[in-house]
Design a protein around this motif. Structure first.
Motif, PDB file in Angstrom:
ATOM      1  N   ARG A 201      45.458  20.161  45.378  1.00  0.00           N
ATOM      2  CA  ARG A 201      46.597  20.031  46.279  1.00  0.00           C
ATOM      3  C   ARG A 201      47.892  20.384  45.553  1.00  0.00           C
ATOM      4  O   ARG A 201      47.996  20.241  44.327  1.00  0.00           O
ATOM      5  CB  ARG A 201      46.665  18.608  46.848  1.00  0.00           C
ATOM      6  CG  ARG A 201      45.546  18.321  47.835  1.00  0.00           C
ATOM      7  CD  ARG A 201      45.777  17.069  48.653  1.00  0.00           C
ATOM      8  NE  ARG A 201      45.605  15.851  47.876  1.00  0.00           N
ATOM      9  CZ  ARG A 201      45.532  14.638  48.415  1.00  0.00           C
ATOM     10  NH1 ARG A 201      45.625  14.491  49.725  1.00  0.00           N
ATOM     11  NH2 ARG A 201      45.370  13.561  47.664  1.00  0.00           N
ATOM     12  N   SER A 299      41.735  14.887  49.793  1.00  0.00           N
ATOM     13  CA  SER A 299      41.531  16.228  49.231  1.00  0.00           C
ATOM     14  C   SER A 299      42.082  17.356  50.108  1.00  0.00           C
ATOM     15  O   SER A 299      42.817  18.212  49.629  1.00  0.00           O
ATOM     16  CB  SER A 299      40.034  16.469  48.972  1.00  0.00           C
ATOM     17  OG  SER A 299      39.295  16.433  50.181  1.00  0.00           O
ATOM     18  N   ARG A 301      43.834  16.924  53.108  1.00  0.00           N
ATOM     19  CA  ARG A 301      44.962  16.532  53.946  1.00  0.00           C
ATOM     20  C   ARG A 301      46.183  16.242  53.082  1.00  0.00           C
ATOM     21  O   ARG A 301      46.067  15.727  51.969  1.00  0.00           O
ATOM     22  CB  ARG A 301      44.618  15.296  54.779  1.00  0.00           C
ATOM     23  CG  ARG A 301      43.455  15.494  55.734  1.00  0.00           C
ATOM     24  CD  ARG A 301      43.746  16.587  56.740  1.00  0.00           C
ATOM     25  NE  ARG A 301      44.856  16.228  57.634  1.00  0.00           N
ATOM     26  CZ  ARG A 301      45.433  17.076  58.476  1.00  0.00           C
ATOM     27  NH1 ARG A 301      45.067  18.347  58.512  1.00  0.00           N
ATOM     28  NH2 ARG A 301      46.408  16.666  59.258  1.00  0.00           N
ATOM     29  N   PRO A 302      47.377  16.561  53.599  1.00  0.00           N
ATOM     30  CA  PRO A 302      48.596  16.250  52.847  1.00  0.00           C
ATOM     31  C   PRO A 302      48.924  14.766  52.945  1.00  0.00           C
ATOM     32  O   PRO A 302      48.496  14.085  53.884  1.00  0.00           O
ATOM     33  CB  PRO A 302      49.661  17.105  53.539  1.00  0.00           C
ATOM     34  CG  PRO A 302      49.175  17.237  54.951  1.00  0.00           C
ATOM     35  CD  PRO A 302      47.668  17.266  54.864  1.00  0.00           C
ATOM     36  N   ARG A 333      51.611  15.090  48.335  1.00  0.00           N
ATOM     37  CA  ARG A 333      50.523  15.993  47.957  1.00  0.00           C
ATOM     38  C   ARG A 333      50.331  16.974  49.109  1.00  0.00           C
ATOM     39  O   ARG A 333      50.222  16.571  50.273  1.00  0.00           O
ATOM     40  CB  ARG A 333      49.240  15.215  47.688  1.00  0.00           C
ATOM     41  CG  ARG A 333      49.369  14.229  46.537  1.00  0.00           C
ATOM     42  CD  ARG A 333      49.455  14.895  45.183  1.00  0.00           C
ATOM     43  NE  ARG A 333      49.683  13.916  44.122  1.00  0.00           N
ATOM     44  CZ  ARG A 333      49.576  14.174  42.824  1.00  0.00           C
ATOM     45  NH1 ARG A 333      49.262  15.393  42.420  1.00  0.00           N
ATOM     46  NH2 ARG A 333      49.805  13.232  41.930  1.00  0.00           N
ATOM     47  N   VAL A 335      48.628  20.739  50.831  1.00  0.00           N
ATOM     48  CA  VAL A 335      47.405  21.534  50.908  1.00  0.00           C
ATOM     49  C   VAL A 335      47.753  23.011  50.970  1.00  0.00           C
ATOM     50  O   VAL A 335      48.919  23.374  51.157  1.00  0.00           O
ATOM     51  CB  VAL A 335      46.559  21.116  52.132  1.00  0.00           C
ATOM     52  CG1 VAL A 335      46.084  19.682  51.969  1.00  0.00           C
ATOM     53  CG2 VAL A 335      47.343  21.252  53.429  1.00  0.00           C
ATOM     54  N   GLY A 371      49.448  24.420  46.074  1.00  0.00           N
ATOM     55  CA  GLY A 371      48.022  24.134  46.053  1.00  0.00           C
ATOM     56  C   GLY A 371      47.244  25.374  45.625  1.00  0.00           C
ATOM     57  O   GLY A 371      47.796  26.476  45.517  1.00  0.00           O
ATOM     58  N   ARG A 400      36.582  19.882  46.500  1.00  0.00           N
ATOM     59  CA  ARG A 400      38.048  19.940  46.447  1.00  0.00           C
ATOM     60  C   ARG A 400      38.599  18.633  45.905  1.00  0.00           C
ATOM     61  O   ARG A 400      38.122  17.561  46.230  1.00  0.00           O
ATOM     62  CB  ARG A 400      38.623  20.219  47.830  1.00  0.00           C
ATOM     63  CG  ARG A 400      38.309  21.614  48.334  1.00  0.00           C
ATOM     64  CD  ARG A 400      39.365  22.076  49.309  1.00  0.00           C
ATOM     65  NE  ARG A 400      39.030  23.358  49.912  1.00  0.00           N
ATOM     66  CZ  ARG A 400      39.857  24.036  50.685  1.00  0.00           C
ATOM     67  NH1 ARG A 400      41.061  23.553  50.945  1.00  0.00           N
ATOM     68  NH2 ARG A 400      39.505  25.192  51.199  1.00  0.00           N
ATOM     69  N   GLY A 402      41.918  15.943  45.110  1.00  0.00           N
ATOM     70  CA  GLY A 402      43.192  15.516  45.649  1.00  0.00           C
ATOM     71  C   GLY A 402      44.335  15.673  44.682  1.00  0.00           C
ATOM     72  O   GLY A 402      45.503  15.553  45.048  1.00  0.00           O
ATOM     73  N   SER A 404      46.743  17.510  41.535  1.00  0.00           N
ATOM     74  CA  SER A 404      47.561  18.722  41.474  1.00  0.00           C
ATOM     75  C   SER A 404      47.699  19.184  40.031  1.00  0.00           C
ATOM     76  O   SER A 404      47.870  18.359  39.126  1.00  0.00           O
ATOM     77  CB  SER A 404      48.966  18.460  42.032  1.00  0.00           C
ATOM     78  OG  SER A 404      48.919  17.971  43.346  1.00  0.00           O
TER      79      SER A 404
END
Length: 461
Positions: A201, A299, A301-302, A333, A335, A371, A400, A402, A404
């Motif tokens: 993300r 993961s 979703r923002p 976070r 996407v 992301g 995926r 979550g 960054s």
């Protein structure tokens, strides 16, 4: 390729001792009081890369903390792997929640790590995982099994946004030229369920300040007549989510990537025990955006979360005061397709707009990044898949994350190469938290697996 197991077993004690020495240095990039320690860590990394077999290693100055660059070029016609990692660590606070001092590493056995785990700040994020690559290089050079060229770029500002690394990358494209970028700064599902991170993300990090009266006020004489910045700030923050935990900032979801039902079904195949998840966190229920599973919420979703909030009197005892100011640190976070600078501006505009009369609001952007999604059909991923199969005996699951790593999208933009994320940590390793740790089994398994990636990648190019 000859197995690395014998070499690792022969040198295991030294591999652990070297990592422990590295973990003793408090390389906290967020706190200028540790500047000398951060720089000292770069010097140690330089020496270890030389000992591992790099022909050239240099400490490259930047506007911030230095970058350690090393290389071992065996044949310019062969593929080149660029290894990225970071030697800086998160602040250890709150110190009273650590079972042992964060920069005095100890090895303890746990239920998930029966062979022991190293407890220290940076053990997993990222000194332990970065150092796996140094030891993997040592194994390949000492046994004359390095099948391609390798370059190292180890920075000291990842935990504060990698601003100097972006500066460095744009100015050193020829030096950093590569065919694939390899990073171990993520995790896997479990020790018996290997996985490869295929998505990260993005991130937008801001600090907000709410100012009311020109000084702290007596809460009896002024309470109820003057806007209380702390009360106002908490109301503003609460309004950022609706009853379905949907973020209320206008335009926030406009560019959010929506996965198809088939993609979500594929994600759902990854093993996940909700009860074990709750037990591990000592919570009685999960929480998040309506309509999505726990693994989707963290993961694809923002999110928007308050990372810290303060103001007024927080010392021992009582002080009846209305604070002049209140503050909060907030991270979002993001996407794929969400631009972090655009989201930061949307947040700023909205947060200032919802401030009531009687207070002034200032939004201070800190750092951020885009992301990233790794395709699973490119040669680097296929080589990593075979590497895990050879050492774990199982095909890794694409997953995926979550988290960054803001610089990854810049790598592709500036260097034109894909990034492969081979992480060996576990979700339970408490990165960014008290009692961070990294399993000895995981550390050594990484050293065993990484050379296999080089073998398969070089032989398929």
């Amino acid at each position: 390729m000859k197995s690395a197991k014998d070499y690792i077993e022969q040198h295991k004690d030294r591999f652990l001792s070297e990592l422990i020495d590295l973990l003793k240095i408090p390389s906290i990039s967020a706190d200028s009081a540790y500047e000398k320690d951060v720089i000292a860590t770069a010097e140690v990394i330089k020496q270890r890369l030389l000992e591992a077999g790099c022909d050239t290693v240099e400490i490259c100055e930047t506007p911030g903390y230095p970058i350690v660059y090393g290389e071992k070029i065996i044949d310019p016609t062969l593929p080149t792997v660029l290894v990225y990692g970071h030697y800086d660590v998160q602040p250890p606070d709150p110190l009273d929640l650590w079972d042992s001092p964060p920069f005095e590493p100890v090895i303890k056995k746990t239920e998930l790590h029966p062979d022991g785990a190293i407890f220290a700040r940076g053990a997993c994020d990222d000194k332990g995982q970065m150092y796996m690559h140094v030891k993997a290089l040592e194994y390949m050079t000492k046994t004359d099994q390095l099948p391609c060229n390798v370059k190292f770029m180890i920075e000291g500002e990842e935990e504060v946004g990698s601003e100097s690394l972006g500066w460095f990358v744009t100015r050193n494209q020829e030096k950093l030229a590569n065919d694939v970028i390899l990073i171990s700064d993520t995790g896997m599902i479990a020790n018996d369920i290997p996985s490869i991170t295929t998505g990260l993300r993005g991130l937008s990090y801001v600090e907000v300040e709410v100012t009311g009266p020109n000084r702290d006020l007596h809460s009896g004489l002024y309470g109820g007549a003057v806007a209380n910045p702390i009360n106002i700030l908490t109301k503003m923050i609460a309004s950022l989510h609706d009853e379905n935990n949907h973020i209320t900032i206008p335009g926030f979801y406009d560019k959010v990537e929506e996965l198809s039902a088939a993609e979500r079904a594929k994600m759902a195949e990854a093993p996940f025990d909700l009860e074990a998840y709750k037990d591990a966190l000592d919570i009685d229920a999960v929480y998040g955006e309506a309509g999505y599973t726990t693994n989707e919420r963290n993961s694809i979703r923002p999110t928007l979360d308050v990372n810290g909030i303060w103001g007024g009197y927080t010392g021992e005892g009582a002080k009846t005061v209305i604070a002049s100011k209140a503050y909060a640190k907030i991270s979002m976070r993001l996407v794929p397709n969400q631009d972090w600078k655009e989201i930061t501006e949307l947040f700023k505009k909205h947060f200032e707009a919802i401030a009531p009369a009687g207070v002034r609001v200032e939004v201070k952007p800190h750092h951020g990044g885009q992301g990233y999604v790794t395709p699973i059909d490119f040669p680097g991923y296929k080589a990593a898949e075979k590497a895990y199969e050879s050492t774990f005996g199982k095909t890794p699951i694409p997953q995926r994350s979550g988290g960054s790593i803001p610089i990854v999208s810049l790598f592709e933009q500036e260097l034109g190469s894909k990034t492969l994320l081979m992480g060996f940590g576990l979700d339970s390793d408490a990165i960014h938290s008290p009692n961070e740790h990294f399993g000895i089994w995981n550390y050594l398994k990484g050293i065993e697996t990484i050379p296999m990636f080089y073998h398969y990648y070089a032989n398929n190019n």
